[in-house]
Design an enzyme around this catalytic site. Structure first.
Site, PDB file in Angstrom:
ATOM      1  N   ASN A  69       0.840  -1.186   0.000  1.00 44.93           N
ATOM      2  CA  ASN A  69       0.000   0.000   0.000  1.00 44.93           C
ATOM      3  C   ASN A  69       0.871   1.231   0.000  1.00 44.93           C
ATOM      4  O   ASN A  69       2.023   1.198   0.429  1.00 44.93           O
ATOM      5  CB  ASN A  69      -0.961   0.010   1.193  1.00 44.93           C
ATOM      6  CG  ASN A  69      -0.360   0.676   2.403  1.00 44.93           C
ATOM      7  OD1 ASN A  69      -0.333   1.905   2.507  1.00 44.93           O
ATOM      8  ND2 ASN A  69       0.163  -0.133   3.314  1.00 44.93           N
ATOM      9  N   ALA A  70       0.290   2.296  -0.508  1.00 44.90           N
ATOM     10  CA  ALA A  70       0.978   3.580  -0.545  1.00 44.90           C
ATOM     11  C   ALA A  70      -0.051   4.671  -0.301  1.00 44.90           C
ATOM     12  O   ALA A  70      -0.205   5.602  -1.087  1.00 44.90           O
ATOM     13  CB  ALA A  70       1.666   3.777  -1.893  1.00 44.90           C
ATOM     14  N   LEU A  73      -0.855   8.343   4.522  1.00 43.45           N
ATOM     15  CA  LEU A  73      -1.413   9.038   5.695  1.00 43.45           C
ATOM     16  C   LEU A  73      -2.545  10.005   5.378  1.00 43.45           C
ATOM     17  O   LEU A  73      -2.621  11.097   5.939  1.00 43.45           O
ATOM     18  CB  LEU A  73      -0.302   9.786   6.453  1.00 43.45           C
ATOM     19  CG  LEU A  73       0.773   8.901   7.081  1.00 43.45           C
ATOM     20  CD1 LEU A  73       1.896   9.765   7.648  1.00 43.45           C
ATOM     21  CD2 LEU A  73       0.192   8.010   8.166  1.00 43.45           C
ATOM     22  N   CYS A 130       6.266   5.102   8.877  1.00 44.07           N
ATOM     23  CA  CYS A 130       5.449   5.058   7.664  1.00 44.07           C
ATOM     24  C   CYS A 130       6.354   5.187   6.443  1.00 44.07           C
ATOM     25  O   CYS A 130       7.055   6.183   6.283  1.00 44.07           O
ATOM     26  CB  CYS A 130       4.418   6.180   7.644  1.00 44.07           C
ATOM     27  SG  CYS A 130       3.509   6.199   6.083  1.00 44.07           S
ATOM     28  N   LYS A 165       6.025   2.899  17.243  1.00 44.03           N
ATOM     29  CA  LYS A 165       5.879   1.905  16.172  1.00 44.03           C
ATOM     30  C   LYS A 165       7.144   1.885  15.317  1.00 44.03           C
ATOM     31  O   LYS A 165       7.499   2.884  14.689  1.00 44.03           O
ATOM     32  CB  LYS A 165       4.651   2.227  15.316  1.00 44.03           C
ATOM     33  CG  LYS A 165       4.334   1.125  14.302  1.00 44.03           C
ATOM     34  CD  LYS A 165       2.956   1.319  13.682  1.00 44.03           C
ATOM     35  CE  LYS A 165       2.568   0.160  12.781  1.00 44.03           C
ATOM     36  NZ  LYS A 165       1.216   0.324  12.206  1.00 44.03           N
ATOM     37  N   ASN A 192       6.059  -2.188  11.356  1.00 40.33           N
ATOM     38  CA  ASN A 192       5.318  -1.504  10.305  1.00 40.33           C
ATOM     39  C   ASN A 192       5.599  -2.267   9.000  1.00 40.33           C
ATOM     40  O   ASN A 192       6.266  -3.299   9.009  1.00 40.33           O
ATOM     41  CB  ASN A 192       5.762  -0.040  10.219  1.00 40.33           C
ATOM     42  CG  ASN A 192       4.682   0.869   9.625  1.00 40.33           C
ATOM     43  OD1 ASN A 192       4.003   0.479   8.680  1.00 40.33           O
ATOM     44  ND2 ASN A 192       4.546   2.063  10.158  1.00 40.33           N
ATOM     45  N   GLY A 243       2.364  -8.061  12.146  1.00 44.16           N
ATOM     46  CA  GLY A 243       2.986  -8.474  10.884  1.00 44.16           C
ATOM     47  C   GLY A 243       2.387  -9.753  10.332  1.00 44.16           C
ATOM     48  O   GLY A 243       2.850 -10.849  10.625  1.00 44.16           O
ATOM     49  N   GLY A 265      -3.838  -6.664  11.299  1.00 47.63           N
ATOM     50  CA  GLY A 265      -3.804  -5.611  10.278  1.00 47.63           C
ATOM     51  C   GLY A 265      -4.515  -6.003   9.007  1.00 47.63           C
ATOM     52  O   GLY A 265      -5.750  -6.015   8.931  1.00 47.63           O
TER      53      GLY A 265
END
Lengths: 303, 254
Positions: A69-70, A73, A130, A165, A192, A243, A265
């Protein structure tokens, strides 16, 4: 009877199952599917000081056993969260953890200050990992001095629990973990997403608008598990393991490796009820194995 | 209310080698579904298909507890969904997204291309119920790619364009003679490939006709949690899965 309670730096969670930031919205999105009151906690979508539109579409690529994913935020800012969203979600009998982000240390400080006096919010997740924003984000989390600096700065203005995180995109995650521990973190959450990439061979173009993105899902589970184990052996503060957790067995493995709690997640995208199934599965595992307190699983790996 | 529900495969109706209609049935009641709503379908027996597939609902029968999807087999997931045994279990999350507006006592044009025609049977059926006159315009590459016209004929006039001229008028949908001169439609609905929808929306704007477009962006969750399927709008980036898939075309910044 199995006691599912776990303790994160003095804060009791009714069970070790929480949902990961960026995969569970603000919880409301799942209200039709599950009883949110049953969750140990919800780490809400990443927040910044000001509104962010995020990255351009396409922001997602399916990969073997996972996805990239991109998103970058996308959120309406901390004030919108506090004024509009939090009043709607605070009714749930679960711990709400805002996930905070910034481009510069001052942004993190400003967001943390706004959260400090919010009744009912007992901790925040400090996101220094992130991979999808040009400035800030992961830049803080891949160098020990900057990870420590942002943790120390937020520690000065935030009195409750700080969960940092961590990024897996580092040579030695234990160095960063030890650094943020000494800078005042109460706990760490890891990992992350892993920096990855997808290419369309037919068009010869990257799939994501940002070219690279964050890999999540079962594809990263062995890496995440290894990092949790390494960090468990390096720090004294509790770990929230993340994860590729897809089921209760995965969650138990993360606890055995050293996690006090876990975050579900990407699995939320595939089964919106999975978090509750994982709670039930952990309870069943404990019953079947004569474990009275789920907390006893933390770091109980037999080596 | 959105829910997760198990269905069983009743059977397939293959339209050609790549296009099929799958019928699923459930033991329990089916939720209310509005035209334009979609479902996130878990592809069974396919470990290399990680995410669910977002598919528009073609039709629903609350008496028989059946639901139908029109699917174009484009990749591993949609191919595997066309290859299940009768009675095998399929898990779906639905009903998702918003729906087309239902305009009462007017004349509307429905423009579809490719698998974008899926929501239009339910839409036309609802429009007819409120005394709206429906005209369909279906665009395809060739005669063999034009599907469901028998169904559409039950609700209104069906116009066709094909790129090779093998059926209807030759050319793209936007080159159809219906767009020449004045158009006495009160509303246009469109669903299909982005370039087609953009061109249709452009004509609608020029002729000052309200236009709704249903987008087909790639999705992960389908419920507004991951923010992967966004499209730029006058209000900023919005999730196609929750703010859409149906948008007023004037709000889209494409």
């Amino acid at each position: 009877m199995v006691n599912l309670n776990v303790n994160i730096a003095g804060l009791n969670l009714k069970n070790p199952v929480t949902t990961a930031s960026g995969t569970f919205g603000f919880g409301e999105e799942f209200e039709d599917f599950i009883d949110l009151n049953r969750l140990g906690g919800i780490f809400v979508k990443g927040l910044t000081l000001k509104n962010r539109e995020g990255n351009d579409y396409p922001r997602m690529a399916e990969t073997p056993s996972g996805m990239l994913n991109a998103v970058g935020l996308q959120n309406k800012g901390i004030d919108y969260f506090l004024n509009t969203i939090y009043p709607k979600i605070k009714k749930w009998d679960t711990e709400i953890f805002p996930n905070i982000n910034g481009s510069v240390v001052e942004d993190y400080i400003a967001v943390a200050e706004k959260l400090n006096d919010v009744e009912g919010i007992h901790g925040l997740e400090l996101n220094i990992s992130c991979p999808n924003v040009k400035e800030g984000g992961m830049a803080f989390g891949v160098s020990c001095p900057s990870a420590m600096a942002v943790t120390r700065a937020v520690r000065e203005v935030y009195d409750k629990i700080i969960i940092v995180k961590l990024s897996p995109n580092v040579t030695d995650i234990t160095e960063i973990a030890k650094g943020v521990e000494s800078a005042g973190a109460d706990a760490v959450s890891l990992v992350n997403t892993l920096l990855g990439m997808a290419i369309d061979a037919h068009t010869r173009k990257p799939v994501l608008s940002t070219i690279t993105g964050g890999l999540s899902g079962p594809a990263i589970k062995p890496v995440a598990l290894r990092m949790v184990w390494q960090v468990y052996n390096a720090v004294k503060i509790p770990i929230v393991g993340i994860g590729g957790i897809m089921n209760a067995t995965d969650a138990i493995e993360f606890m055995l490796a050293g996690s006090s709690a876990i975050q579900v997640g990407t699995a939320n995208f595939i089964d919106p009820q999975i978090s509750i199934k994982i709670i039930d599965g952990i309870k069943e595992y404990c019953s079947n194995n004569g474990i009275a307190n789920v907390a006893d699983l933390t770091g109980a790996l037999i080596t | 209310m959105k829910r997760v529900q198990d269905f069983n495969v009743v059977g397939y109706n293959w339209l050609n080698k790549d296009n099929y209609i799958i019928t699923l049935s459930s033991d329990s009641d089916i939720e209310n579904i509005d035209p334009g709503n979609f479902a996130e379908i878990k592809v069974p027996n396919s470990p290399d298909v990680f995410l669910r597939r977002p598919i528009s609902v073609l039709d629903v029968d609350h008496g028989e507890n059946t639901i139908k999807f029109y699917i174009k087999a484009m990749g591993k997931g949609t191919r595997q969904l066309g290859n299940l045994d009768v009675d095998s279990k399929v898990n779906i999350v639905y009903p998702l997204g918003n729906s087309f507006s239902i305009i009462h006592r007017k004349k509307v044009l429905i423009v579809g291309g490719g698998s974008g025609i899926a929501p239009f049977i339910m839409l036309a059926s609802k429009l007819i119920d409120v005394s709206t006159e429906v005209t369909f315009l279906i665009g395809a590459r060739s005669k063999g790619d034009v599907f469901l016209t028998d169904e559409f004929n039950k609700f209104g006039k069906v116009l066709v364009t094909t790129e090779d001229g093998s059926m209807g008028e030759k050319g793209l949908v936007t080159q159809h003679s219906i767009f020449a001169g004045n158009m006495d439609f009160d509303h246009i609905y469109t669903c299909g490939p982005d370039p087609m929808m953009k061109a249709v929306a452009q004509i609608a704007h020029e002729k000052n006709i309200p236009c709704e477009a249903s987008l087909e962006n790639m999705m992960a969750c389908g419920i507004g949690a991951c923010l992967c399927c966004v499209t730029p709008t006058v209000r900023g980036n919005e999730c196609v899965c929750t703010e859409g898939p149906v948008f007023n075309s004037k709000d889209l910044k494409w």
